[in-house]
Design a protein around this motif. Structure first.
Motif, PDB file in Angstrom:
ATOM      1  N   VAL A   6       0.959  -1.007  -0.102  1.00  0.00           N
ATOM      2  CA  VAL A   6       0.221  -0.050  -0.039  1.00  0.00           C
ATOM      3  C   VAL A   6       0.806   1.370  -0.034  1.00  0.00           C
ATOM      4  O   VAL A   6       0.621   2.230  -0.665  1.00  0.00           O
ATOM      5  CB  VAL A   6      -0.998  -0.077   1.159  1.00  0.00           C
ATOM      6  CG1 VAL A   6      -1.700   1.193   1.502  1.00  0.00           C
ATOM      7  CG2 VAL A   6      -1.990  -1.172   1.066  1.00  0.00           C
ATOM      8  N   CYS A   7       1.739   1.018   0.811  1.00  0.00           N
ATOM      9  CA  CYS A   7       2.633   2.629   0.943  1.00  0.00           C
ATOM     10  C   CYS A   7       3.570   2.562  -0.456  1.00  0.00           C
ATOM     11  O   CYS A   7       3.777   3.692  -0.928  1.00  0.00           O
ATOM     12  CB  CYS A   7       3.975   2.164   2.043  1.00  0.00           C
ATOM     13  SG  CYS A   7       2.972   2.448   3.777  1.00  0.00           S
ATOM     14  N   GLY A   8       3.952   1.590  -1.172  1.00  0.00           N
ATOM     15  CA  GLY A   8       4.551   1.657  -2.331  1.00  0.00           C
ATOM     16  C   GLY A   8       3.584   2.061  -3.452  1.00  0.00           C
ATOM     17  O   GLY A   8       4.055   2.911  -4.144  1.00  0.00           O
ATOM     18  N   VAL A   9       2.463   1.739  -3.515  1.00  0.00           N
ATOM     19  CA  VAL A   9       1.627   2.287  -4.385  1.00  0.00           C
ATOM     20  C   VAL A   9       1.324   3.671  -4.182  1.00  0.00           C
ATOM     21  O   VAL A   9       1.059   4.550  -5.198  1.00  0.00           O
ATOM     22  CB  VAL A   9       0.080   1.235  -4.540  1.00  0.00           C
ATOM     23  CG1 VAL A   9      -0.897   2.094  -5.221  1.00  0.00           C
ATOM     24  CG2 VAL A   9       0.259   0.058  -4.925  1.00  0.00           C
ATOM     25  N   THR A  10       1.183   4.144  -2.899  1.00  0.00           N
ATOM     26  CA  THR A  10       0.759   5.158  -2.560  1.00  0.00           C
ATOM     27  C   THR A  10       2.101   6.537  -3.058  1.00  0.00           C
ATOM     28  O   THR A  10       1.804   7.170  -3.679  1.00  0.00           O
ATOM     29  CB  THR A  10       0.698   5.487  -1.209  1.00  0.00           C
ATOM     30  OG1 THR A  10      -0.469   4.746  -0.555  1.00  0.00           O
ATOM     31  CG2 THR A  10       0.367   7.181  -0.751  1.00  0.00           C
ATOM     32  N   ARG A  11       3.410   5.899  -2.674  1.00  0.00           N
ATOM     33  CA  ARG A  11       4.352   6.601  -3.181  1.00  0.00           C
ATOM     34  C   ARG A  11       4.449   6.757  -4.758  1.00  0.00           C
ATOM     35  O   ARG A  11       4.920   7.773  -5.223  1.00  0.00           O
ATOM     36  CB  ARG A  11       5.681   6.176  -2.719  1.00  0.00           C
ATOM     37  CG  ARG A  11       5.686   6.042  -1.058  1.00  0.00           C
ATOM     38  CD  ARG A  11       6.903   5.314  -0.490  1.00  0.00           C
ATOM     39  NE  ARG A  11       8.286   5.851  -0.765  1.00  0.00           N
ATOM     40  CZ  ARG A  11       8.919   6.907  -0.211  1.00  0.00           C
ATOM     41  NH1 ARG A  11       7.856   7.312   0.753  1.00  0.00           N
ATOM     42  NH2 ARG A  11       9.881   7.614  -0.483  1.00  0.00           N
ATOM     43  N   PHE A  12       4.264   5.893  -5.473  1.00  0.00           N
ATOM     44  CA  PHE A  12       4.216   5.570  -6.812  1.00  0.00           C
ATOM     45  C   PHE A  12       3.235   6.676  -7.475  1.00  0.00           C
ATOM     46  O   PHE A  12       3.330   7.457  -8.429  1.00  0.00           O
ATOM     47  CB  PHE A  12       4.144   4.233  -7.558  1.00  0.00           C
ATOM     48  CG  PHE A  12       4.137   4.270  -8.900  1.00  0.00           C
ATOM     49  CD1 PHE A  12       5.267   4.214  -9.509  1.00  0.00           C
ATOM     50  CD2 PHE A  12       2.841   4.262  -9.773  1.00  0.00           C
ATOM     51  CE1 PHE A  12       5.106   4.303 -11.009  1.00  0.00           C
ATOM     52  CE2 PHE A  12       2.821   4.077 -11.037  1.00  0.00           C
ATOM     53  CZ  PHE A  12       4.087   4.178 -11.515  1.00  0.00           C
ATOM     54  N   SER A  13       2.070   6.848  -6.642  1.00  0.00           N
ATOM     55  CA  SER A  13       0.839   7.386  -7.273  1.00  0.00           C
ATOM     56  C   SER A  13       1.216   8.963  -7.108  1.00  0.00           C
ATOM     57  O   SER A  13       1.113   9.825  -7.993  1.00  0.00           O
ATOM     58  CB  SER A  13      -0.387   7.108  -6.435  1.00  0.00           C
ATOM     59  OG  SER A  13      -1.335   8.100  -6.786  1.00  0.00           O
ATOM     60  N   ALA A  14       1.977   9.479  -5.822  1.00  0.00           N
ATOM     61  CA  ALA A  14       2.371  10.727  -5.611  1.00  0.00           C
ATOM     62  C   ALA A  14       3.388  11.140  -6.944  1.00  0.00           C
ATOM     63  O   ALA A  14       3.322  12.265  -7.040  1.00  0.00           O
ATOM     64  CB  ALA A  14       3.218  10.722  -4.288  1.00  0.00           C
ATOM     65  N   ALA A  15       4.305  10.216  -7.009  1.00  0.00           N
ATOM     66  CA  ALA A  15       5.265  10.494  -8.097  1.00  0.00           C
ATOM     67  C   ALA A  15       4.585  10.542  -9.457  1.00  0.00           C
ATOM     68  O   ALA A  15       4.914  11.669 -10.308  1.00  0.00           O
ATOM     69  CB  ALA A  15       6.393   9.249  -7.962  1.00  0.00           C
ATOM     70  N   ARG A  41      13.377   0.968   3.371  1.00  0.00           N
ATOM     71  CA  ARG A  41      12.228   0.145   3.050  1.00  0.00           C
ATOM     72  C   ARG A  41      11.506   0.295   1.410  1.00  0.00           C
ATOM     73  O   ARG A  41      11.247  -0.579   0.948  1.00  0.00           O
ATOM     74  CB  ARG A  41      10.988   0.705   3.969  1.00  0.00           C
ATOM     75  CG  ARG A  41       9.922   0.040   3.917  1.00  0.00           C
ATOM     76  CD  ARG A  41       8.877   0.558   5.015  1.00  0.00           C
ATOM     77  NE  ARG A  41       7.411  -0.083   5.007  1.00  0.00           N
ATOM     78  CZ  ARG A  41       6.435   0.422   5.599  1.00  0.00           C
ATOM     79  NH1 ARG A  41       6.811   1.508   6.286  1.00  0.00           N
ATOM     80  NH2 ARG A  41       5.315   0.109   5.588  1.00  0.00           N
ATOM     81  N   PHE A  42      11.931   1.587   0.790  1.00  0.00           N
ATOM     82  CA  PHE A  42      11.624   1.929  -0.585  1.00  0.00           C
ATOM     83  C   PHE A  42      12.365   2.376  -1.301  1.00  0.00           C
ATOM     84  O   PHE A  42      12.060   2.823  -2.548  1.00  0.00           O
ATOM     85  CB  PHE A  42      10.289   2.695  -0.163  1.00  0.00           C
ATOM     86  CG  PHE A  42       9.013   2.375   0.638  1.00  0.00           C
ATOM     87  CD1 PHE A  42       8.218   1.409   0.203  1.00  0.00           C
ATOM     88  CD2 PHE A  42       8.826   3.086   1.802  1.00  0.00           C
ATOM     89  CE1 PHE A  42       7.274   0.846   1.007  1.00  0.00           C
ATOM     90  CE2 PHE A  42       7.720   2.687   2.544  1.00  0.00           C
ATOM     91  CZ  PHE A  42       7.122   1.553   2.136  1.00  0.00           C
ATOM     92  N   THR A  43      13.719   2.340  -0.967  1.00  0.00           N
ATOM     93  CA  THR A  43      14.567   2.740  -1.864  1.00  0.00           C
ATOM     94  C   THR A  43      14.762   2.407  -3.372  1.00  0.00           C
ATOM     95  O   THR A  43      14.730   3.125  -4.391  1.00  0.00           O
ATOM     96  CB  THR A  43      16.047   2.836  -1.147  1.00  0.00           C
ATOM     97  OG1 THR A  43      16.240   3.375   0.160  1.00  0.00           O
ATOM     98  CG2 THR A  43      17.186   3.125  -2.095  1.00  0.00           C
ATOM     99  N   TRP A  44      14.799   1.075  -3.548  1.00  0.00           N
ATOM    100  CA  TRP A  44      14.856   0.531  -4.751  1.00  0.00           C
ATOM    101  C   TRP A  44      13.611   0.766  -5.527  1.00  0.00           C
ATOM    102  O   TRP A  44      13.812   1.006  -6.760  1.00  0.00           O
ATOM    103  CB  TRP A  44      15.307  -0.870  -4.689  1.00  0.00           C
ATOM    104  CG  TRP A  44      16.475  -1.041  -3.628  1.00  0.00           C
ATOM    105  CD1 TRP A  44      16.585  -1.826  -2.471  1.00  0.00           C
ATOM    106  CD2 TRP A  44      17.727  -0.492  -3.877  1.00  0.00           C
ATOM    107  NE1 TRP A  44      17.742  -1.366  -2.267  1.00  0.00           N
ATOM    108  CE2 TRP A  44      18.709  -0.990  -2.809  1.00  0.00           C
ATOM    109  CE3 TRP A  44      18.292   0.107  -5.065  1.00  0.00           C
ATOM    110  CZ2 TRP A  44      20.062  -0.658  -2.709  1.00  0.00           C
ATOM    111  CZ3 TRP A  44      19.728   0.542  -4.894  1.00  0.00           C
ATOM    112  CH2 TRP A  44      20.740   0.129  -3.587  1.00  0.00           C
TER     113      TRP A  44
END
Length: 318
Positions: free
Chosen positions: A43-52, A197-200
């Protein structure tokens, strides 16, 4: 077989309806997942990608507005075109800064890399400069938990006192000022929890969008910066490497410079780990703070020459 315009229109409407329904269903699913487990990596990964996505894609719109201004404004006026281009770079830099404020971590690092490039347009250097040491602060509770996980003791017990407001917040870590039980002032650098946690995932997102925008927007050539960041990220995420380098540099340069010429803060090994670095506190100003250097009475020419000597000794001798 031939298809009539009416049949083609009907087919397109049905396909459009399916796409809309699929997008709506996907949005509902993502919303439900966020509500059910807002802290999960997915969920956090999707949220970060969405913000990008929400910040990178509109940059192409900024470029199209620049093209419109130049086409219907004063296409033959070079001064007007340069002014319009500066507006474009300012809009793009603002989006990058705002994205870094939302996602933090490697997005701040990417903004820092762009800011310090001499070839970067002036708006990038001006707007992204705030990311150098005044990035958006993370909650103190997160850093407190990181310290507890690495040392098995509360940070308040490990030090006689600590200022819970960071003195600096940058791409990978926040720095706090504290006092040891022995009475020494120290700087505690604690890695931000979302970084490793999300660097890569974040790097892949940045590389992808940089490449796309480099293709769409002439003059925007930052894809190589993301690749360069990826090459060094593993070492930057391990603060033990930074501690070893500090001790190594001190030993190598001790015979080249007096303590008054070069001082490398001492590392407190017992209070350092892969995510925490504790060093002696040294008062001073940033090397690019001209006003601060003047207030200290620093001879900037002599300082520049000394910095050059230090780097030359490291590169060509040691």
């Amino acid at each position: 077989p031939s298809v009539s315009p009416a049949m083609l229109g009907s087919m397109l409407r049905r396909r459009s309806d399916r796409l809309v329904l699929g997008a709506f269903s996907g949005a509902v699913a993502v919303t439900a997942a966020v509500a059910a487990n807002p802290d999960s990596d997915v969920v956090c990964g999707v949220t970060r990608f969405s913000a990008a996505t929400q910040h990178f894609l509109p940059m192409y719109g900024d470029y199209l507005r620049h093209c419109f201004r130049c086409t219907y404004g004063a296409a033959d006026d070079e001064v007007f075109i340069r002014a319009s281009r500066q507006i474009l770079w300012r809009d793009v830099a603002t989006r990058l800064r705002d994205l870094a404020a939302i996602n933090g971590g490697i997005y701040v690092k990417a903004g820092q890399h762009i800011c310090v490039q001499p070839v970067s347009p002036a708006p990038f250097q001006e707007i992204l400069r705030t990311l150098m040491d005044q990035a958006v602060r993370r909650p103190y509770a997160e850093d407190r938990l990181t310290f507890l996980e690495d040392f098995g003791v509360d940070i308040e017990d490990a030090f006689a006192s600590i200022d819970t407001v960071p003195v600096a917040s940058a791409s990978l870590a926040q720095v706090y000022k504290a006092t040891t039980h022995g009475g020494e002032s120290v700087a505690i650098k604690i890695q931000q929890r979302p970084v490793a946690r999300f660097t890569w995932i974040d790097l892949a997102t940045i590389e992808g969008y940089y490449s796309l925008l480099s293709f769409l927007i002439p003059g925007l050539r930052f894809a190589w910066l993301a690749r360069e960041t990826r090459r060094h990220m593993s070492q930057e995420l391990d603060f033990r490497e930074e501690a070893r380098n500090a001790d190594k540099a001190r030993a190598l340069l001790s015979n080249d410079f007096t303590p008054a010429e070069l001082h490398i803060p001492r590392v407190h090994q017992a209070l350092s780990s892969g995510r925490v670095l504790t060093q002696e506190w040294c008062d001073g100003v940033r090397i690019d703070d001209k006003a601060g250097l003047r207030a200290m009475g620093t001879d900037t020419r002599a300082l520049a020459a000394r910095v050059q000597r230090v780097f030359c000794r490291m590169v060509f001798v040691h």
